[in-house]
Enzyme design. Structure first.
Site, PDB file in Angstrom:
ATOM      1  N   ASN A 151      -4.186   8.173   5.166  1.00 48.24           N
ATOM      2  CA  ASN A 151      -3.907   7.325   6.338  1.00 48.24           C
ATOM      3  C   ASN A 151      -2.419   7.343   6.628  1.00 48.24           C
ATOM      4  O   ASN A 151      -1.608   7.094   5.731  1.00 48.24           O
ATOM      5  CB  ASN A 151      -4.337   5.875   6.060  1.00 48.24           C
ATOM      6  CG  ASN A 151      -4.308   5.013   7.307  1.00 48.24           C
ATOM      7  OD1 ASN A 151      -5.034   5.273   8.268  1.00 48.24           O
ATOM      8  ND2 ASN A 151      -3.439   4.013   7.320  1.00 48.24           N
ATOM      9  N   GLU A 152      -2.067   7.651   7.835  1.00 50.01           N
ATOM     10  CA  GLU A 152      -0.668   7.583   8.270  1.00 50.01           C
ATOM     11  C   GLU A 152       0.298   8.025   7.167  1.00 50.01           C
ATOM     12  O   GLU A 152       1.146   7.252   6.703  1.00 50.01           O
ATOM     13  CB  GLU A 152      -0.318   6.172   8.738  1.00 50.01           C
ATOM     14  CG  GLU A 152      -1.012   5.786  10.011  1.00 50.01           C
ATOM     15  CD  GLU A 152      -0.497   4.464  10.598  1.00 50.01           C
ATOM     16  OE1 GLU A 152       0.120   3.680   9.865  1.00 50.01           O
ATOM     17  OE2 GLU A 152      -0.710   4.251  11.804  1.00 50.01           O
ATOM     18  N   HIS A 193      -3.220  -9.722  12.852  1.00 49.61           N
ATOM     19  CA  HIS A 193      -3.297  -8.547  13.725  1.00 49.61           C
ATOM     20  C   HIS A 193      -4.589  -8.633  14.535  1.00 49.61           C
ATOM     21  O   HIS A 193      -5.666  -8.896  13.984  1.00 49.61           O
ATOM     22  CB  HIS A 193      -3.290  -7.281  12.864  1.00 49.61           C
ATOM     23  CG  HIS A 193      -3.007  -6.030  13.622  1.00 49.61           C
ATOM     24  ND1 HIS A 193      -3.905  -5.489  14.510  1.00 49.61           N
ATOM     25  CD2 HIS A 193      -1.929  -5.216  13.626  1.00 49.61           C
ATOM     26  CE1 HIS A 193      -3.380  -4.381  15.027  1.00 49.61           C
ATOM     27  NE2 HIS A 193      -2.184  -4.190  14.506  1.00 49.61           N
ATOM     28  N   GLU A 197      -2.704  -8.558   7.070  1.00 50.24           N
ATOM     29  CA  GLU A 197      -2.880  -8.244   8.492  1.00 50.24           C
ATOM     30  C   GLU A 197      -3.814  -9.228   9.191  1.00 50.24           C
ATOM     31  O   GLU A 197      -4.423  -8.894  10.209  1.00 50.24           O
ATOM     32  CB  GLU A 197      -3.355  -6.799   8.641  1.00 50.24           C
ATOM     33  CG  GLU A 197      -2.289  -5.846   8.130  1.00 50.24           C
ATOM     34  CD  GLU A 197      -2.533  -4.392   8.480  1.00 50.24           C
ATOM     35  OE1 GLU A 197      -1.627  -3.760   9.052  1.00 50.24           O
ATOM     36  OE2 GLU A 197      -3.625  -3.891   8.177  1.00 50.24           O
ATOM     37  N   LYS A 198      -3.890 -10.449   8.643  1.00 50.82           N
ATOM     38  CA  LYS A 198      -4.855 -11.400   9.224  1.00 50.82           C
ATOM     39  C   LYS A 198      -4.463 -11.857  10.621  1.00 50.82           C
ATOM     40  O   LYS A 198      -5.306 -12.331  11.368  1.00 50.82           O
ATOM     41  CB  LYS A 198      -5.066 -12.592   8.294  1.00 50.82           C
ATOM     42  CG  LYS A 198      -3.825 -13.407   7.962  1.00 50.82           C
ATOM     43  CD  LYS A 198      -4.174 -14.492   6.941  1.00 50.82           C
ATOM     44  CE  LYS A 198      -2.978 -15.332   6.576  1.00 50.82           C
ATOM     45  NZ  LYS A 198      -1.912 -14.566   5.882  1.00 50.82           N
ATOM     46  N   GLU A 236      -6.189   4.719  16.327  1.00 45.47           N
ATOM     47  CA  GLU A 236      -5.875   3.290  16.254  1.00 45.47           C
ATOM     48  C   GLU A 236      -5.028   2.892  17.445  1.00 45.47           C
ATOM     49  O   GLU A 236      -4.120   3.625  17.842  1.00 45.47           O
ATOM     50  CB  GLU A 236      -5.028   2.964  15.013  1.00 45.47           C
ATOM     51  CG  GLU A 236      -5.691   3.106  13.680  1.00 45.47           C
ATOM     52  CD  GLU A 236      -4.721   2.744  12.548  1.00 45.47           C
ATOM     53  OE1 GLU A 236      -3.756   1.996  12.789  1.00 45.47           O
ATOM     54  OE2 GLU A 236      -4.934   3.229  11.435  1.00 45.47           O
ATOM     55  N   TRP A 265       3.291  -6.960  12.875  1.00 42.72           N
ATOM     56  CA  TRP A 265       4.383  -6.424  12.054  1.00 42.72           C
ATOM     57  C   TRP A 265       5.725  -6.418  12.783  1.00 42.72           C
ATOM     58  O   TRP A 265       6.693  -5.873  12.293  1.00 42.72           O
ATOM     59  CB  TRP A 265       4.026  -5.038  11.527  1.00 42.72           C
ATOM     60  CG  TRP A 265       3.270  -4.157  12.475  1.00 42.72           C
ATOM     61  CD1 TRP A 265       1.925  -3.928  12.474  1.00 42.72           C
ATOM     62  CD2 TRP A 265       3.798  -3.379  13.558  1.00 42.72           C
ATOM     63  NE1 TRP A 265       1.585  -3.060  13.488  1.00 42.72           N
ATOM     64  CE2 TRP A 265       2.714  -2.716  14.173  1.00 42.72           C
ATOM     65  CE3 TRP A 265       5.084  -3.180  14.067  1.00 42.72           C
ATOM     66  CZ2 TRP A 265       2.870  -1.855  15.259  1.00 42.72           C
ATOM     67  CZ3 TRP A 265       5.234  -2.326  15.161  1.00 42.72           C
ATOM     68  CH2 TRP A 265       4.125  -1.685  15.737  1.00 42.72           C
ATOM     69  N   ARG A 286       0.846  -1.202   0.000  1.00 45.19           N
ATOM     70  CA  ARG A 286       0.000   0.000   0.000  1.00 45.19           C
ATOM     71  C   ARG A 286       0.877   1.247   0.000  1.00 45.19           C
ATOM     72  O   ARG A 286       2.087   1.158   0.167  1.00 45.19           O
ATOM     73  CB  ARG A 286      -0.903   0.005   1.228  1.00 45.19           C
ATOM     74  CG  ARG A 286      -0.113  -0.035   2.524  1.00 45.19           C
ATOM     75  CD  ARG A 286      -1.004   0.117   3.739  1.00 45.19           C
ATOM     76  NE  ARG A 286      -0.337  -0.402   4.920  1.00 45.19           N
ATOM     77  CZ  ARG A 286      -0.869  -0.413   6.125  1.00 45.19           C
ATOM     78  NH1 ARG A 286      -2.080   0.056   6.314  1.00 45.19           N
ATOM     79  NH2 ARG A 286      -0.210  -0.890   7.153  1.00 45.19           N
TER      80      ARG A 286
HETATM   81  C1  GLA Z   1      -1.364   1.185  10.908  1.00 45.27           C
HETATM   82  C2  GLA Z   1      -2.371   1.339   9.786  1.00 45.27           C
HETATM   83  C3  GLA Z   1      -3.453   0.323   9.833  1.00 45.27           C
HETATM   84  C4  GLA Z   1      -2.917  -1.022  10.205  1.00 45.27           C
HETATM   85  C5  GLA Z   1      -2.215  -0.927  11.529  1.00 45.27           C
HETATM   86  C6  GLA Z   1      -1.711  -2.248  12.013  1.00 45.27           C
HETATM   87  O1  GLA Z   1      -1.640   1.948  12.002  1.00 45.27           O
HETATM   88  O2  GLA Z   1      -2.922   2.605   9.717  1.00 45.27           O
HETATM   89  O3  GLA Z   1      -4.051   0.289   8.549  1.00 45.27           O
HETATM   90  O4  GLA Z   1      -2.022  -1.440   9.223  1.00 45.27           O
HETATM   91  O5  GLA Z   1      -1.112  -0.082  11.370  1.00 45.27           O
HETATM   92  O6  GLA Z   1      -0.966  -2.144  13.178  1.00 45.27           O
END
Ligand code: GLA
Ligand code: GLA
Length: 726
Positions: free
Chosen positions: A184-185, A395, A392-393, A344, A352, A146
């Site tokens: 996002n981030e 997580h 991310e399955k 979050e 990760w 991504r």
């Molecule tokens: C980040 C992303 C999320 C996800 C989390 C997992 O914060 O914004 O989409 O990937 O990490 O920890």
């Protein structure tokens, strides 16, 4: 903040886009908070990232049933939905999202709607491979995960802004959408781009900042190694220079500043496109403020959001609670004590790290309440339902693979109920009470200290402020973490931990603060260089030598990479220095030495001052000339905290009141104060043993705690927390 002034974005003469903002200004946007859905009372926002497109429609109703059971009142939707919403350049499909939002709205669940621009769809990178970033060696950063886009790509910008426009137009009248979640981030995976787009933007950025190429030469010290440039078009990003070579440090520092600005610039463009069409909806983008990350200058970005939001993931092990509290406090500092939004965190393991530890019993609730204690009025997770496929399955999430019959989901429900109680008690909008001590964080000093060719590569800036925060907790003091551009000079005492870069303005601010009676704790590796990373000459720390009252001629790094070198140095107060010690060569008459090194004669460090206190104006400057770590700092500064009246112990001594049952170092205490004057005292157990605390107030919420009403006390188990109202 260390350089320049804020500026608007414009289009320059060549017609390409110019990154204008050099660094932060002083104006912050007014605080605007997502408002409750019509007819519902305001509450602490509770929920998470919701990715219904990963599931068949049959699951959606079940999601909503469980959300209601858990007390969820908001979810973030559409963050990674670009490929679904725009399946082809000229095709748009909002139907599925309309259905999702309608179902949520009907259930009284608000939506924090994403711009959906975080990750471009495959057709876009196929059509326009020129939006893909390049790494330092010039290799393409391919799709497959991504965020594979260049912050400075005009092509990406065009498509992203069209996406924003479509989203805003489609949802402008939706009463369910209460806020925008822009991208996002930013920078998580595309912080540094070395493409030609980046190069041109970097050249324009430098032109804006320096105006003439000679000014760049001066700032970057380009007479060193024949790097003198005659034109802006000779400026390259810090591309690969071969192994073992050393990049120009000021160019590198400026590239980091530029990269923060370049991302901020695309954020502002996306934000403004949304805001133009939906001026009534507050906007944010999720930061990644934590003890270890400062990938962009978040305090600078804090000027540009309507409300600050943050993503935080726990550090496993001994620092779990301290690091979380430190990061959350820094977030509160970036928000200037306006309530902020925890966008979050995780219910349990992330996926990760090399080893993904789960949370211990009680930590799910405890962690969330620690963010709330530090000013969060919203508690959200990544993510609502744990994915069965994709990267991310593994997580954790609010609804785990095991389903609703699980401890995680039971804890999620308990937390929802707790947040409801805190809302009813009037916590919403209460501000974190200002501490006596501020620990200053400077993102740019962090960046500069990470460069190569420094006295020791073992030094990491982020560890020092966190060590101080923890050490102060050990001494019973909960500090506020305050960004360097924030109001740290309104505190009784200030810690400047490895604030390596200190321009004249910052040095004057420190000088003025101490002169007016402030107490400052300055560490090694502070005040060494100016904003361009040019050393202040005449002895370290040249920026504030007069304030600290000492002079250092050489550094004395410590290590173990060669036989016979010194890895540590003992201090005569029983603590131990490692990694770095200053060879302090003289102290002023006004300066008192409170600890010295006990070293062998031949090292030249025997009897050298390690910790000093200088009387300066009406205040005091403590200098700690070595890395002591959490325990060493706690031991070394405890007597000074007492002396300056900064510790609870000293307050108790002064008032004659009893310390009560609690050991102050075992507890982290944070207070939020409502406008009505109501106080909410959060007490957390920092240890892995039971701790007894006094009940100076009425319990509102407790977790992993047993209340003993007769004795007006409670026992907090490990991970235990109690919130008292008074
Ligand atoms: C980040 C992303 C999320 C996800 C989390 C997992 O914060 O914004 O989409 O990937 O990490 O920890
Ligand atoms: C080499 C180089 C010098 C200098 C020194 C530093 O000898 O020739 O220019 O860089 O290393 O140790």
């Amino acid at each position: 903040m260390t350089t320049g002034t804020a500026d608007a974005t414009h289009t320059d003469m060549e017609g390409t886009h110019t990154i204008m903002s050099i660094t932060n200004g002083t104006r912050r946007r007014p605080h605007r908070w997502p408002q409750p859905l019509a007819g519902l009372r305001p509450g602490i926002w509770y929920g998470g990232d919701y990715n219904p497109e990963q599931w068949p429609e049959s699951v959606w109703d079940d999601d909503i049933r469980l959300m209601r059971e858990a007390g969820v009142n908001l979810v973030s939707v559409g963050i990674f939905s670009w490929a679904r919403l725009q399946p082809a350049p000229d095709r748009w499909d909002f139907d599925w999202l309309d259905t999702v939002i309608a179902k949520l709205g009907a259930a009284g669940i608000a939506v924090d709607l994403a711009s959906a621009t975080a990750s471009p769809p495959p057709w876009l990178t196929q059509l326009h491979p020129e939006i893909l970033p390049r790494d330092a060696r010039g290799d393409v950063v391919w799709p497959g995960a991504r965020q594979h886009w260049r912050p400075t790509s005009p092509v990406f910008r065009e498509y992203a802004l069209e996406m924003c426009r479509r989203m805003a137009e489609h949802y402008k009248d939706s009463p369910t959408v209460v806020a925008w979640h822009v991208s996002n981030e930013y920078g998580c995976h595309n912080l540094y781009d070395y493409s030609d787009d980046a190069m041109q933007a970097f050249q324009q950025w430098a032109r804006r900042k320096y105006r003439t190429i000679d000014a760049v030469n001066e700032a970057w010290g380009t007479d060193f190694w024949a790097q003198r440039m005659t034109d802006f078009d000779q400026i390259l990003p810090p591309r690969f220079i071969g192994e073992g070579n050393f990049m120009n440090p000021t160019k590198l520092l400026d590239f980091k500043r530029f990269s923060s600005d370049a991302l901020k610039d695309i954020f502002i463009a996306e934000r403004d496109e949304l805001a133009r069409i939906t001026p009534d909806k507050p906007l944010t983008t999720n930061f990644m403020v934590s003890g270890t990350t400062a990938i962009v200058d978040y305090d600078d970005w804090g000027h540009e959001v309507d409300f600050v939001s943050n993503d935080h993931y726990f550090t496993p092990g001994a620092r779990h609670l301290d690091e979380l509290a430190y990061s959350a406090s820094l977030c509160d500092g970036i928000s200037r004590k306006d309530p902020w939004f925890l966008m979050e965190h995780s219910t349990s393991a992330v996926n990760w790290r090399q080893i993904n530890y789960r949370k211990y019993p009680g930590e799910l609730v405890r962690d969330s309440l620690a963010h709330v204690a530090m000013g969060a009025d919203a508690v959200c997770y990544f993510q609502w339902r744990q994915s069965s496929a994709g990267a991310e399955k593994f997580h954790s999430s609010m609804v785990p693979h095991a389903g609703e019959d699980s401890q995680v989901f039971r804890d999620v429900c308990e937390l929802g109920a707790d947040l409801g109680k805190l809302t009813s008690a009037g916590l919403l909008g209460a501000r974190v009470e200002q501490a006596k001590v501020a620990v200053v964080f400077d993102a740019q000093s962090k960046w500069a200290l990470e460069h190569t060719a420094t006295p020791t590569q073992a030094l990491q800036n982020w560890t020092e402020p966190l060590d101080w925060f923890s050490a102060l907790l050990d001494d019973g003091v909960t500090a506020d973490v305050v960004p360097v551009a924030g109001p740290w000079d309104t505190y009784e005492a200030v810690v400047l931990p490895t604030v390596y870069l200190m321009g004249e303005a910052m040095a004057d601010r420190v000088r003025q603060y101490v002169r007016n009676g402030g107490k400052v704790f300055v560490t090694y590796a502070s005040g060494i260089s100016d904003d361009s990373d040019h050393i202040w000459l005449g002895g370290y720390p040249g920026a504030i030598r007069d304030v600290v009252g000492i002079r250092i001629e050489e550094f004395n790094p410590l290590g173990s990479d060669f036989d016979g070198v010194d890895a540590t140095l003992d201090l005569d107060n029983g603590t131990v220095a490692h990694d770095w010690a200053d060879a302090v060569s003289s102290v002023d008459d006004s300066c008192e030495v409170v600890a010295r090194y006990e070293a062998a004669e031949d090292t030249g460090m025997k009897g050298v001052p390690a910790v000093t206190v200088n009387a300066f104006g009406n205040g005091y400057a403590v200098y700690v000339g070595c890395k002591l770590g959490q325990k060493g700092i706690a031991t070394s500064v405890a007597p000074l905290l007492d002396r300056f009246g900064l510790s609870d112990a000293s307050a108790e001594k002064a008032t004659g009141s009893s310390a009560g049952a609690e050991r102050s170092s075992a507890i982290m205490k944070v207070v939020r104060v409502a406008e009505s004057g109501q106080r909410f005292t959060f007490l957390f157990n920092r240890t892995r043993e039971e701790v007894r605390v006094n009940l100076a107030g009425t319990p509102v919420v407790e977790s992993f705690a047993t209340i003993d009403e007769q004795n007006h006390s409670a026992v907090l188990k490990p991970a235990g927390v109690i919130v008292l109202q008074s």
